[in-house]
Design an enzyme around this catalytic site. Sequence first.
Site: not given
Length: 305
Positions: A176, A226, A296
């Site tokens: 990420r 998420s 995230e």
Amino acid sequence: MNLAPLITFARAHCDGRYEEHAPMAGYTSFHIGGPADLLVAPENLEELRDLLELGREYDVPVTIIGNGSNLLVRDGGIRGLVIKLGNAMTGLAVEGDRITAECGVSLAALAGRAAREGLTGLEFAVGIPGSIGGAVLMNAGAYDGEMAKVVERAEVLRPDGRVEELSNADLAFSYRHSSLQDRPGIILRAVFHLAPADRAAIQAKMADFTGRRRSKQPLELPSAGSMFKRPPGYYAAALIDETGLRGYRVGDAQVSEKHTGFVVNRGHATAKDVLQLITDVQAKVFAARGVRLEPEVRIIGEDPR
């Protein structure tokens, strides 16, 4: 900060593609967020460069967003200029086993085009909301696929107006993350290197991933995908569930009862609700399991004054 010249520019050149005091709740999949002073959706590189130059000249802070699918905007909104990429700059071109996509192309459109061309490697992206720019920036991924595995190179506009071409190695992908999070730049387009495969097999794989998402994820409620990154050696959703936080609420923000990795907006959640819920979940998971969860979702903007 002198916003007047940018408003004048938007009125003269961006008819129908700008909004003053733009409620960011209307520009995010979370349906949450206070107003941006000025939001503009440039339709080409020239407009984008002009807006950035005006921002520098008049000391106006500039925030770049895409489809707003991985974004939480605080309730006080965003000062200065918000540039929205996604409605335009959506060119797609295929040459052999490579696809070039501009920053505004949605991942769903990219995956669909790859499937029609009989090119494999992007099946994982079919259900990921968002556009190319944000996906490359954060190395989006799912089902063991990620941007790092398919992006060959990207063209990036730096804050000073220079355009650079970055290789996969230059982008320094990790979980990420990409180098663009450390050295700012706007992704203009990316080249994806794929492999020929049977169209029916590609489409079957995409259908399988789509079915899994629909059965397991709370797609019926607004969210930002998420909420937490996967901590090394664990799964965030499992930690949250094991800590007894399934369905945990702060106002109208709720840990999804369907998938505990998601935080959903039950109707009138505020950013304050979501941020408090994040803090609570982090504290409870750490107390119970000794693991620190890291969001995230990109969190931007300011609190109300």
